[in-house]
Design a protein around this motif. Structure first.
Motif, PDB file in Angstrom:
ATOM      1  N   PRO A  81       3.044   4.794  -8.819  1.00 29.06           N
ATOM      2  CA  PRO A  81       2.525   3.342  -7.864  1.00 29.06           C
ATOM      3  C   PRO A  81       3.383   3.037  -7.019  1.00 29.06           C
ATOM      4  CG  PRO A  81       2.988   2.968 -10.324  1.00 29.06           C
ATOM      5  CD  PRO A  81       3.134   4.704  -9.920  1.00 29.06           C
ATOM      6  N   ASN A  82       4.710   2.998  -7.109  1.00 35.86           N
ATOM      7  CA  ASN A  82       5.585   2.299  -6.656  1.00 35.86           C
ATOM      8  C   ASN A  82       6.365   2.934  -5.224  1.00 35.86           C
ATOM      9  OD1 ASN A  82       6.895   3.582  -8.420  1.00 35.86           O
ATOM     10  ND2 ASN A  82       8.677   2.126  -8.689  1.00 35.86           N
ATOM     11  N   VAL A  83       5.727   4.308  -5.235  1.00 35.98           N
ATOM     12  CA  VAL A  83       6.765   5.062  -4.141  1.00 35.98           C
ATOM     13  C   VAL A  83       5.353   5.900  -3.616  1.00 35.98           C
ATOM     14  CG1 VAL A  83       8.120   7.259  -3.674  1.00 35.98           C
ATOM     15  CG2 VAL A  83       8.655   5.827  -5.777  1.00 35.98           C
ATOM     16  N   GLN A  84       5.686   5.638  -2.002  1.00 33.96           N
ATOM     17  CA  GLN A  84       4.556   6.135  -1.260  1.00 33.96           C
ATOM     18  C   GLN A  84       4.907   7.732  -0.852  1.00 33.96           C
ATOM     19  OE1 GLN A  84       1.687   4.441  -0.457  1.00 33.96           O
ATOM     20  NE2 GLN A  84       2.616   2.989  -1.854  1.00 33.96           N
ATOM     21  N   ASP A  85       3.712   8.411  -0.510  1.00 30.33           N
ATOM     22  CA  ASP A  85       3.946   9.889  -0.088  1.00 30.33           C
ATOM     23  C   ASP A  85       5.146   9.907   1.109  1.00 30.33           C
ATOM     24  OD1 ASP A  85       1.871  10.336  -1.504  1.00 30.33           O
ATOM     25  OD2 ASP A  85       0.420  10.751   0.060  1.00 30.33           O
ATOM     26  N   GLN A  86       5.117   8.785   1.941  1.00 35.05           N
ATOM     27  CA  GLN A  86       5.848   9.100   3.182  1.00 35.05           C
ATOM     28  C   GLN A  86       7.464   8.748   2.824  1.00 35.05           C
ATOM     29  OE1 GLN A  86       5.528  10.018   6.058  1.00 35.05           O
ATOM     30  NE2 GLN A  86       7.541   9.624   6.504  1.00 35.05           N
ATOM     31  N   GLN A  87       7.821   7.948   1.661  1.00 36.11           N
ATOM     32  CA  GLN A  87       9.037   7.863   1.235  1.00 36.11           C
ATOM     33  C   GLN A  87       9.569   9.132   0.771  1.00 36.11           C
ATOM     34  OE1 GLN A  87       7.490   4.152  -1.035  1.00 36.11           O
ATOM     35  NE2 GLN A  87       9.631   3.685  -0.840  1.00 36.11           N
ATOM     36  N   PHE A  88       8.678   9.856   0.029  1.00 39.21           N
ATOM     37  CA  PHE A  88       9.016  11.125  -0.317  1.00 39.21           C
ATOM     38  C   PHE A  88       9.527  12.009   0.745  1.00 39.21           C
ATOM     39  CE2 PHE A  88       7.412  10.523  -4.932  1.00 39.21           C
ATOM     40  CZ  PHE A  88       8.437  10.737  -5.573  1.00 39.21           C
ATOM     41  N   ASN A  89       8.485  12.043   1.576  1.00 32.38           N
ATOM     42  CA  ASN A  89       8.523  12.923   3.046  1.00 32.38           C
ATOM     43  C   ASN A  89       9.978  12.514   3.610  1.00 32.38           C
ATOM     44  OD1 ASN A  89       6.334  14.779   2.398  1.00 32.38           O
ATOM     45  ND2 ASN A  89       5.093  12.832   3.147  1.00 32.38           N
ATOM     46  N   SER A  90      10.022  11.196   3.744  1.00 33.62           N
ATOM     47  CA  SER A  90      11.271  10.747   4.553  1.00 33.62           C
ATOM     48  C   SER A  90      12.481  11.229   3.933  1.00 33.62           C
ATOM     49  CB  SER A  90      11.166   9.342   4.662  1.00 33.62           C
ATOM     50  OG  SER A  90      12.635   8.913   5.678  1.00 33.62           O
ATOM     51  N   MET A  91      12.676  10.957   2.322  1.00 29.21           N
ATOM     52  CA  MET A  91      13.749  11.063   1.810  1.00 29.21           C
ATOM     53  C   MET A  91      14.287  12.544   1.940  1.00 29.21           C
ATOM     54  SD  MET A  91      14.034   8.519  -1.465  1.00 29.21           S
ATOM     55  CE  MET A  91      12.624   9.435  -2.382  1.00 29.21           C
TER      56      MET A  91
END
Length: 208
Positions: A36-46
């Motif tokens: 809930p505290n991590v967006q898809d885009q955050q994973f994709n960016s990291m």
């Protein structure tokens, strides 16, 4: 975060050619968060959405356009996976013969999909960590005997079934789903220098 990085690094360790493939495969990767505290885009960016994977005999290197994950290098003679993250100058390594995961079931399905003109079979690994699906064609072959000690990330277990590199993978964990699809396959001769650590590199055992 430490536990999540461990999972992500394991997943990234996670190809008619000659008897074994030497060259480069480019993958398009996408992540769907289950946190809930991590967006898809955050994973994709990291972790990055473009991955270049090169392999020669028993060595391979995976490079990404991620803001956190930069590259992973497997050196066969060391049986170690070296991971370079952007937030540290130190290159952290994991022993290839260690694996915290375990497989409870293996299912194989023939002729499931086609990727870049290759008719692919599917292997489904039901693991303690989640479900891992791989799609492969044995024309993109590897010599699995070179990876018999590469237990990390269930890699040798997959190779025993496929005898080839994945052209697509779907990795399900409690934290995310990752989909990786090959967009280009290029057979080419590679210089051994591609699979060496940078000169004067500082290395340490991974805390992940």
């Amino acid at each position: 975060m430490k536990h999540l990085l461990t999972i992500l690094i394991t997943v990234i360790s996670v190809t008619v050619f000659g008897q074994t493939f030497e060259g480069k495969i480019t993958y398009q990767n996408s992540y769907t968060s289950k946190l809930p505290n991590v967006q898809d885009q955050q994973f994709n960016s990291m972790m990055g959405t473009t991955q270049e994977y090169i392999i020669k005999v028993g060595d391979y290197k995976s490079s990404s356009n991620g803001t956190l994950f930069q590259w992973q290098l497997y050196i066969n003679k060391d049986n170690k996976l070296y991971n370079k993250m952007s937030n540290s100058e130190t290159i952290f390594w994991n022993e290839g013969d260690t694996n915290t995961d375990s497989i409870t079931n293996i299912e194989i399905n023939k002729g499931v999909t086609e990727i870049l003109g290759y008719k692919c079979d599917e292997v489904i690994l039901t693991c303690k960590s989640g479900v891992q699906k791989y799609y492969f064609n044995q024309k993109v072959a590897v010599d699995i005997s070179l990876f018999k000690n590469h237990l990390y990330g269930n890699w040798y277990d997959f190779l025993k079934v496929s005898k080839s590199l994945p052209l697509k993978s779907i990795i399900e964990t409690e934290q995310f789903t990752m989909v990786s699809v090959a967009t280009n396959i290029k057979e080419m001769k590679l210089d051994n220098k591609e699979f060496q650590l940078p000169e004067n590199a500082k290395t340490a055992k991974s805390p992940y």
